[in-house]
Design a protein around this motif. Structure first.
Motif, PDB file in Angstrom:
ATOM      1  N   HIS A  21       0.860  -1.198   0.000  1.00 45.03           N
ATOM      2  CA  HIS A  21       0.000   0.000   0.000  1.00 45.03           C
ATOM      3  C   HIS A  21       0.890   1.239   0.000  1.00 45.03           C
ATOM      4  N   LEU A  22       0.795   2.026  -1.075  1.00 45.22           N
ATOM      5  CA  LEU A  22       1.628   3.213  -1.219  1.00 45.22           C
ATOM      6  C   LEU A  22       0.747   4.452  -1.424  1.00 45.22           C
ATOM      7  N   ASP A  23       0.567   5.221  -0.358  1.00 43.89           N
ATOM      8  CA  ASP A  23      -0.132   6.505  -0.430  1.00 43.89           C
ATOM      9  C   ASP A  23      -1.468   6.402  -1.172  1.00 43.89           C
ATOM     10  N   GLY A  24      -2.283   5.434  -0.755  1.00 42.37           N
ATOM     11  CA  GLY A  24      -3.624   5.291  -1.328  1.00 42.37           C
ATOM     12  C   GLY A  24      -3.724   4.321  -2.486  1.00 42.37           C
ATOM     13  N   ASP A  25      -2.588   3.891  -3.036  1.00 43.85           N
ATOM     14  CA  ASP A  25      -2.602   2.933  -4.142  1.00 43.85           C
ATOM     15  C   ASP A  25      -2.130   1.566  -3.655  1.00 43.85           C
TER      16      ASP A  25
END
Length: 341
Positions: free
Chosen positions: A221-225
Motif C-alpha cells: 500500500h503506497l499513499d492510497g494505491d
C-alpha cells in the motif's frame, strides 16, 4: 496434555528410527553390490583368455544365483555391479544418502565432474532417486554453468563455498515441465501463478538451495494505491528476499520498472540491517537482455529468467550455452571497444 506430548515425541522417535534403519539397509545393499562387482572384475582379470572368459562369466553367475536370490542378480544387473565398482572404486567414498537406484542412474554419466555434482547435491538436499533423475533430466548442472564457472558450481555443491551473489542461485532457463501447461495453449499470468502454487514443492526444488516461501500476491500500500507482488521468497544462503514477477509475454521496460519498485520497497521497508539487498526475478516466456541492461543501473539486483514448460534436449541446451557465450563476447566488446582504429 503431557501424555499427548509424550505420545507425539515417541512417534517422532519411531519414525526417525524407521528411516534410519531403512537407510542403513539400503546402504548395506549398495556396499554388497559394490563388493560383488569388485569380485566379478577381479575374476575377469585373472582369466586366461579375458575376453572369452568375461563373456561366459556373468551369464554363468546369473544362472547360478537367480534361482536362489531372484532377478536382482540377473546378467544385466551383474553387469551393473561390475560397472559400479569400476566407476566408484573406493567403497568408503560411497554416500549413505544414496540408494542403489541413485547410483544406477549415475552409472551412465561419463563426465566425472558432472557425476560428482549430482552426488553432492543429492546428499546435501536428500533428493529421492526420482528427484535426482528429474534434475538430471532438466540438465541442472549445464544450466548452472550458464551463469558461473565449473569450479564455482562444484565448490558450492561440496559446501566448500556458499553462494555470494544472486547469479549463483538464479537458473536461466527455469524448467517448469511439472506444471503440465501445454506450451502452445493460451493461459494467463494468474494461471501460471496458480499452477506454481499448486506445485510449490516442485517449484522450490527447481529454485534450488536455501529458498523458503513467504507470500503470494503480497499487498503493498503506497499513499492510497495498492500493488500486489506475485511471489515472495527468502533465500537463507544469501540472506535476502527474492521477489518473482510472472510474465507470459516478452518483457518490457514497464515490467522491469514495476519490479524495481517492489525491490526498492522491500529494501527500504522489509529488509533488516543484517540482510543483503533484495533480488528481483522476472520469470518470463521470452526475455530481452538488452532491454534489461539499458533499463536498469549497473550492478542491479534484477534479473530476467526465461521459463520452459518442457524438459530441454541436449541440443537445445547446447544452443543456449552457445548463445550465452556469444552474448558475453558481445557485451565484452561493447565495454572494451577496439581502439586500434
Amino acid at each position: 496434555m503431557s501424555e499427548i506430548i509424550l505420545i507425539s515425541e515417541i512417534k517422532v522417535l519411531i519414525e526417525g528410527a524407521r528411516i534410519s534403519a531403512a537407510r542403513a539397509i539400503d546402504h548395506e545393499r549398495v556396499v554388497m553390490f559394490w563388493h560383488i562387482g569388485k569380485r566379478i572384475f577381479e575374476e575377469e582379470q585373472h582369466g586366461k583368455d579375458r575376453a572369452v572368459y568375461g563373456e561366459r562369466l556373468i551369464p554363468y553367475l546369473a544362472e547360478e544365483l537367480m534361482p536362489q536370490f531372484g532377478n536382482a542378480f540377473s546378467a544385466r544387473n551383474l553387469n551393473h555391479f561390475r560397472q559400479f565398482y569400476r566407476t566408484f572404486p573406493i567403497v568408503y567414498a560411497l554416500r549413505t544418502q544414496l540408494t542403489w537406484t541413485h547410483y544406477r542412474s549415475l552409472l551412465s554419466m561419463e563426465e566425472t565432474e558432472k557425476r560428482e555434482f549430482y552426488i553432492q547435491e543429492t546428499a546435501k538436499n536428500n533428493w529421492t532417486a526420482r528427484q535426482m533423475d528429474r534434475q538430471i533430466g532438466s540438465q541442472l548442472y549445464e544450466r548452472l554453468l550458464l551463469s558461473t564457472d565449473k569450479e564455482k558450481v562444484l565448490s558450492v555443491a561440496r559446501n566448500e563455498k556458499q553462494p555470494d551473489k544472486p547469479q549463483d542461485i538464479i537458473k536461466d532457463p527455469m524448467i517448469l515441465e511439472f506444471l503440465r501447461l501445454k506450451p502452445e495453449a493460451a493461459y494467463y499470468e494468474k494461471d501460471l501463478e496458480n499452477a506454481l502454487i499448486t506445485h510449490l514443492q516442485e517449484f522450490m526444488l527447481e529454485l534450488g538451495n536455501g529458498f523458503s516461501f513467504v507470500a503470494r500476491q503480497k499487498r503493498i500500500h503506497l499513499d492510497g494505491d495498492d500493488f500486489f507482488v506475485d511471489l515472495v521468497f527468502y533465500n537463507r544462503l544469501l540472506q535476502c528476499f527474492v521477489i518473482i514477477e510472472l510474465k507470459t509475454h516478452k518483457i518490457t521496460h514497464q515490467d522491469i520498472g514495476q519490479l524495481q519498485m517492489y525491490v526498492n520497497y522491500y529494501d527500504r521497508i522489509e529488509k533488516l540491517t543484517h540482510e543483503t539487498p533484495t533480488v528481483g526475478i522476472l520469470l518470463c516466456l521470452e526475455k530481452n537482455d538488452t532491454v534489461v541492461k539499458f533499463t536498469l543501473p549497473e550492478n542491479s539486483n534484477i534479473f530476467a529468467s526465461k521459463y520452459q514448460l518442457y524438459l530441454p534436449s541436449a541440443e537445445q541446451l547446447a544452443d543456449e550455452i552457445e548463445k550465452e557465450i556469444s552474448k558475453q563476447k558481445e557485451l565484452g566488446q561493447e565495454e572494451f571497444p577496439n581502439n586500434d582504429a
